[in-house]
Design an enzyme around this catalytic site. Structure first.
Site: not given
Length: 223
Positions: A41, A45, A114, A117
């Site tokens: 994650e 991101d 989450d 990502e």
């Protein structure tokens, strides 16, 4: 990977060279003793941010930094990412502990975001930028166009600007009222931290919008 691998390949439009990365990307931290999605994650991101930033910069050359930032924040917020997961059907494959499952984890926007990502991060780690870029381009294409067209009122734009930077919501305060009762003119101030501006209008609502527009222009350098 389990027998679901073919379904996941079709949903993602991508076949993993290392299937364990995808399994990790879909594993919630409540599944103790197993690699979970948190590290992927972190990667996803940053990768998603780079792709969306590049797309907005390329497609909308007349937008100022503030206009780009407002739209960027909408495209990468958790609600948007959760919607992508639901639209692709990836939510069915998230691995949760029994307790988190019973607690409604499969419907929680934060968990869905989450995982989104993490899947992007897994694609990036599996075969590089192009794989992640293709996934984001496919699933964000219409969203990028829609937020570019969307005209939002100044109060909404100002609030999104603040939220995107982790700041408290704008606060509004009536600071003056002039004119006869049947035709008043209101003055309202708006503040975000140490930043403040004022606006006027023949109703509090209009004055608030005017104040928000002035402050937003100052903060984004539009003046």
């Amino acid at each position: 990977m389990p027998a679901d691998s073919d379904i996941l390949r079709d949903l993602l439009g991508y076949s993993f060279a290392d299937p364990d990365l995808l399994q990790q990307a879909l594993t919630h931290p409540s599944c103790t003793g197993q690699p979970n999605y948190q590290r992927l994650e972190f990667v996803g991101d940053r990768v998603l941010g780079a792709i969306i930033s590049q797309r907005l910069y390329r497609d909308y050359p007349t937008f100022k930094e503030g206009e780009l930032a407002i739209r960027f924040n909408e495209l990468v917020r958790k609600e948007t990412l959760a919607r992508i997961v639901l639209q692709t059907g990836l939510d069915r494959f998230i691995r949760l502990s029994p307790g988190e499952e019973d607690n409604g984890g499969r419907q929680k926007p934060a968990i869905l975001a989450d995982c989104c990502e993490a899947v992007i991060g897994a694609m990036f780690m599996d075969s590089g930028f192009d794989a992640a870029h293709a996934f984001v381009e496919k699933h964000w294409h219409d969203l990028v166009a829609s937020v570019a067209r969307k005209e939002k009122d100044a109060k909404t734009l100002l609030q999104e600007w603040a939220q995107g930077r982790g700041l408290a919501a704008p606060t509004y305060r009536e600071t003056g009222r002039e004119g006869p009762p049947h035709e008043p003119e209101f003055t309202v101030s708006v503040a975000i931290g140490k930043h403040e501006a004022a606006g006027k209008g023949n109703s509090k609502r209009i004055a608030e919008q005017a104040a928000a527009r002035v402050l937003l222009n100052k903060l984004t350098g539009a003046e």
